[in-house]
Scaffold this active site. Structure first.
Site, mmCIF file in Angstrom:
data_model
loop_
_atom_site.group_PDB
_atom_site.id
_atom_site.type_symbol
_atom_site.label_atom_id
_atom_site.label_comp_id
_atom_site.label_asym_id
_atom_site.label_seq_id
_atom_site.Cartn_x
_atom_site.Cartn_y
_atom_site.Cartn_z
ATOM 1 N N GLY A 191 -2.714 -21.315 -10.050
ATOM 2 C CA GLY A 191 -2.559 -19.875 -9.872
ATOM 3 C C GLY A 191 -1.274 -19.412 -10.499
ATOM 4 O O GLY A 191 -0.441 -20.213 -10.921
ATOM 5 N N GLY A 238 1.631 -15.905 -10.423
ATOM 6 C CA GLY A 238 1.966 -14.626 -9.812
ATOM 7 C C GLY A 238 3.347 -14.197 -10.211
ATOM 8 O O GLY A 238 3.952 -14.782 -11.112
ATOM 9 N N GLY A 239 3.841 -13.191 -9.512
ATOM 10 C CA GLY A 239 5.156 -12.655 -9.819
ATOM 11 C C GLY A 239 6.246 -13.695 -9.629
ATOM 12 O O GLY A 239 7.282 -13.652 -10.267
ATOM 13 N N PHE A 240 5.996 -14.660 -8.757
ATOM 14 C CA PHE A 240 7.006 -15.660 -8.412
ATOM 15 C C PHE A 240 7.066 -16.788 -9.423
ATOM 16 O O PHE A 240 8.070 -17.462 -9.550
ATOM 17 C CB PHE A 240 6.652 -16.250 -7.051
ATOM 18 C CG PHE A 240 5.239 -16.769 -7.005
ATOM 19 C CD1 PHE A 240 4.951 -18.032 -7.500
ATOM 20 C CD2 PHE A 240 4.206 -15.980 -6.522
ATOM 21 C CE1 PHE A 240 3.650 -18.501 -7.501
ATOM 22 C CE2 PHE A 240 2.905 -16.456 -6.524
ATOM 23 C CZ PHE A 240 2.628 -17.716 -7.011
ATOM 24 N N GLY A 241 5.964 -17.040 -10.128
ATOM 25 C CA GLY A 241 5.899 -18.179 -11.027
ATOM 26 C C GLY A 241 4.486 -18.727 -11.086
ATOM 27 O O GLY A 241 3.530 -17.994 -10.855
ATOM 28 N N ILE A 242 4.384 -20.011 -11.380
ATOM 29 C CA ILE A 242 3.065 -20.612 -11.574
ATOM 30 C C ILE A 242 2.890 -21.775 -10.609
ATOM 31 O O ILE A 242 3.836 -22.511 -10.335
ATOM 32 C CB ILE A 242 2.927 -21.122 -13.021
ATOM 33 C CG1 ILE A 242 3.153 -19.975 -14.007
ATOM 34 C CG2 ILE A 242 1.564 -21.753 -13.252
ATOM 35 C CD1 ILE A 242 3.089 -20.390 -15.453
ATOM 36 N N VAL A 243 1.679 -21.921 -10.093
ATOM 37 C CA VAL A 243 1.382 -23.045 -9.206
ATOM 38 C C VAL A 243 0.515 -24.057 -9.952
ATOM 39 O O VAL A 243 -0.489 -23.691 -10.561
ATOM 40 C CB VAL A 243 0.635 -22.581 -7.942
ATOM 41 C CG1 VAL A 243 0.372 -23.768 -7.018
ATOM 42 C CG2 VAL A 243 1.431 -21.520 -7.212
ATOM 43 N N LYS A 248 4.778 -25.361 -6.923
ATOM 44 C CA LYS A 248 5.068 -23.992 -7.340
ATOM 45 C C LYS A 248 6.350 -24.013 -8.158
ATOM 46 O O LYS A 248 7.412 -24.367 -7.663
ATOM 47 C CB LYS A 248 5.245 -23.163 -6.073
ATOM 48 C CG LYS A 248 5.545 -21.730 -6.271
ATOM 49 C CD LYS A 248 5.004 -20.985 -5.054
ATOM 50 C CE LYS A 248 6.050 -20.156 -4.376
ATOM 51 N NZ LYS A 248 5.572 -19.530 -3.156
ATOM 52 N N ASP A 258 4.906 -10.680 3.817
ATOM 53 C CA ASP A 258 3.927 -10.618 2.732
ATOM 54 C C ASP A 258 2.602 -11.249 3.156
ATOM 55 O O ASP A 258 2.007 -12.023 2.427
ATOM 56 C CB ASP A 258 4.480 -11.282 1.468
ATOM 57 C CG ASP A 258 3.851 -10.709 0.197
ATOM 58 O OD1 ASP A 258 3.178 -9.646 0.284
ATOM 59 O OD2 ASP A 258 4.008 -11.320 -0.869
#
Ligand SMILES: *[C@@H]1O[C@H](CO)[C@@H](O)[C@H](O)[C@H]1NC(C)=O
Ligand SMILES: *[C@@H]1O[C@H](CO)[C@@H](O)[C@H](O)[C@H]1NC(C)=O
Ligand SMILES: *[C@@H]1O[C@H](CO)[C@@H](O)[C@H](O)[C@H]1NC(C)=O
Ligand SMILES: *[C@@H]1O[C@H](CO)[C@@H](O)[C@H](O)[C@H]1NC(C)=O
Ligand SMILES: *[C@@H]1O[C@H](CO)[C@@H](O)[C@H](O)[C@H]1NC(C)=O
Ligand SMILES: *[C@@H]1O[C@H](CO)[C@@H](O)[C@H](O)[C@H]1NC(C)=O
Ligand SMILES: *[C@@H]1O[C@H](CO)[C@@H](O)[C@H](O)[C@H]1NC(C)=O
Ligand SMILES: *[C@@H]1O[C@H](CO)[C@@H](O)[C@H](O)[C@H]1NC(C)=O
Ligand SMILES: *[C@@H]1O[C@H](CO)[C@@H](O)[C@H](O)[C@H]1NC(C)=O
Length: 578
Positions: free
Chosen positions: A284, A286-291, A305, A403
């Site tokens: 996955g 997202g805004g935080f980075g990649i998993v 992550k 969140d």
């Protein structure tokens, strides 16, 4: 005689003196058995009482014989042990720690150290780690008892391994490792421990026959120490390898030290590369980075992550490590380790085979997923509620997630939900209900009105309750509460749409008919969800109340007031978009 000559002879005498110590085969003193305290037939290398030291095998084997209570003790390293048995033929003895037998609750109880290369634990010995001053015990595999008002728990295994496996025990204030050799039994509590301490544990000792081998052993020991130190140093993870360690990394390091989070396993970037097969499978983004998907060396699957490099001084990293390393709950995802190397920051989690909840709820697109049954939905709602309740009141420090949304709920093989993504979390004292926060955080559609507008009400754990409620309604409605691709702007505010259906008692999902026996679950979830999204925090239940309501008799559930239209208009960047 010349004084220098005398001096030389003196030096020579001194250096050869140890060799005049009596040897095992010395018929005069070493082999003659003697009695000491409770023990009889003791001989070389032991000495003490009436047996002079030169008949023994060195200072380490000095026995203290207590005639008054017929006990024998020996000091090994800095620790005083009671000796229960000595077997000269097999070079073993059984020792007991009197301090533990007397008072296992004493705050002065320390780890057991043999502190000498002459003594080794017998092969049947294993460690039990006792954790003092724990706020609560959540795992049935731990034994427990109380020391005054404090809960004390114990479990077989060394402390670092247990801390890795059960990060929540880091909340206990003090740990002590004690060697035992009776089979572990967590159900016996204090009685089991007392019995294990009373029977003591075996030690093998080594007899050194002459001072040369002492020197040899010391040198060898020293070399081994240096080698171990070197290996440890080489594998001691990511510290400053690249000279890239920024100021913020130093802050993070300081923070980690402070948190005691270093009990979490720390990995090198090269380990992370190996685990993910060079970042091959992406789970996955997202805004935080990649998993990424990965595998530990023992084969267990993990999700890794990789946090974005440029983001906010690593605040999200700190949030996540700080919050999650304090938790252990079946409904909160487990952090297994982390990596901090230069600008690379990675968090390593247990792998959740069924991915995130959103793909089950929205079920759009080509990859058709079998829909969740209403029983599944109910169980998932319940699990998340329990996880959130735990975060709010289960730890010494209250954890507010900020969140909660379907993307951040992961499902394991059994569809057991786990709360994840603590990048926006805040820790606060439990006695303070209203917290101060300078920024708006959360995801549009789930964020509580007071988080967006501080004039509205104080931000508190009730803000998570709001997000939970919104998510619950989505789970029931099978759709997003705000329509991202809103083609018709006249679309009704989602909670009103649901409320209307509750009033009219009509089915929620157009495409499927709800079996009559499942209608109750649906109605219950809607009522709870609507209570949770009450506009004013005071009108919302606590998570404990939510659990009660999910379990309560249907007739006792009051229909909540219709939520005010508070569809947020301020735009807030999505914190983490999957
Ligand atoms: C005393 O110990 C020795 C071994 O050191 C053993 O051979 C002997 O049988 C023991 N004697 C008694 C009376 O136990
Ligand atoms: C060691 O423990 C014994 C009790 O088993 C006690 O009698 C003795 O005084 C202690 N010795 C030291 C040095 O603490
Ligand atoms: C020493 O240990 C061995 C093996 O456990 C046992 O057979 C023997 O009887 C022991 N000797 C004494 C004096 O306890
Ligand atoms: C538990 O913590 C309190 C306060 O820090 C301390 O006074 C007490 O000795 C501790 N108890 C144990 C068994 O460690
Ligand atoms: C435990 O260790 C501490 C620190 O090393 C020391 O001050 C204390 O005396 C030890 N306690 C006992 C009972 O040995
Ligand atoms: C300790 O001694 C016993 C008896 O001699 C032996 O069976 C065992 O393997 C030894 N354990 C270690 C760790 O050396
Ligand atoms: C038990 O813990 C101690 C430290 O308290 C350690 O030195 C020892 O090696 C451990 N023993 C075993 C059998 O793991
Ligand atoms: C959840 O995962 C398990 C194991 O990976 C799989 O067998 C099961 O079909 C999944 N459940 C759903 C509803 O996809
Ligand atoms: C919460 O507890 C801390 C420490 O016990 C105290 O300093 C603080 O004033 C308390 N806050 C409230 C709101 O009671």
């Amino acid at each position: 005689m010349h004084p220098t000559f005398i001096f030389l002879i003196f030096v020579l005498l001194l250096t050869t003196l140890p060799q005049s110590r009596c040897q095992p085969n010395d018929p005069v003193c070493g082999q003659q058995p003697y009695n000491c305290g409770s023990l009889s037939n003791i001989s070389y290398p032991f000495w003490g009482l009436n047996r002079p030291s030169f008949c023994g095998g060195g200072d380490s084997f000095n026995l203290k014989c207590h005639a008054n209570d017929a006990t024998t003790s020996i000091q090994i390293g800095s620790q005083n042990f009671t000796v229960k048995e000595i077997n000269i033929t097999f070079q073993t003895m059984r020792v007991v720690r009197p301090d533990l037998v007397l008072n296992v609750c004493s705050p002065h109880v320390n780890n057991t150290g043999l502190g000498s290369s002459l003594f080794k634990y017998g092969s049947s010995v294993y460690n039990i780690t006792i954790f003092y001053n724990c706020s609560l015990s959540l795992d049935a595999s731990f034994g427990h008892f109380s020391c005054g008002n404090e809960i004390t728990i114990f479990r077989d295994g060394p402390q670092d391994e247990l801390l890795r496996k059960f990060p929540w025990i880091a909340r206990c204030r003090r740990y002590v490792e004690v060697p035992v050799d009776v089979p572990y039994d967590n159900s016996g509590g204090l009685d089991f421990l007392q019995q294990a301490f009373d029977s003591g544990f075996p030690i093998n000792y080594t007899v050194l026959n002459n001072p040369k081998s002492v020197t040899g052993a010391t040198v060898a020991g020293l070399l081994i120490c240096i080698a171990i130190f070197y290996i440890r140093y080489r594998s001691s993870n990511c510290k400053g390898d690249f000279g890239l360690a920024t100021k913020s990394n130093k802050n993070i390091e300081a923070f980690l030290q402070n948190q005691g989070a270093l009990t979490l396993k720390r990995y090198k970037l090269s380990d992370v590369k190996k685990m993910t097969n060079n970042f091959k499978v992406k789970l996955g983004q997202g805004g935080f980075g990649i998993v990424y998907q990965g595998k530990l060396s023992n084969g267990s699957p993990v999700a890794i992550k990789m946090l974005n490099e440029a983001k906010n001084n690593g605040e999200d990293f700190i949030n996540e490590v700080a919050s999650i390393s304090r938790t252990s709950h079946i409904n909160v995802v487990t952090l297994l380790g982390f990596c901090l190397e230069g600008r690379k920051r990675a968090l390593i989690y247990e792998f959740m085979s069924n991915g995130s909840l959103d793909k089950f709820i929205y079920r759009k697109g080509p990859e058709a997923i079998a829909p969740l049954s209403w029983d599944n939905i109910y169980q998932i709602a319940m699990g998340i509620a329990r996880g959130l309740e735990y975060l709010h009141i289960g730890c010494n420090t209250r954890i507010l997630h900020f969140d909660i949304k379907p993307h951040n709920i992961l499902l394991d093989d059994n569809l057991c939900p786990k709360i994840s993504d603590f990048g926006l979390a805040k820790l606060c004292p439990r006695n303070e209900s209203i917290i101060s926060m300078s920024d708006a955080r959360g995801t549009m559609g789930y964020v509580a009105p007071e988080v967006l507008n501080r004039h509205f009400a104080g931000v508190s754990h009730k803000s998570d309750v709001y997000s939970y409620g919104m998510m619950l309604l989505e789970m029931v409605g099978g759709r997003k509460n705000i329509n991202a691709d809103a083609s018709h702007t006249s679309e009704i505010y989602f909670p009103h749409w649901i409320y209307k259906r509750l009033e009219l008692d009509t089915d929620l999902r157009l495409e499927e008919e709800i079996m009559p026996e499942k209608k109750e679950i649906v109605k219950r979830l809607i009522i709870v969800g609507l209570w949770c999204i009450q506009t004013f925090p005071n009108g919302r239940p606590t998570m404990s109340r939510v659990i009660d309501m999910l379990e309560a008799n249907m007739n006792s559930l009051e229909i909540p007031p219709k939520p005010l239209l508070s569809s947020p208009t301020t735009s807030l960047p999505e914190s983490s978009i999957s």
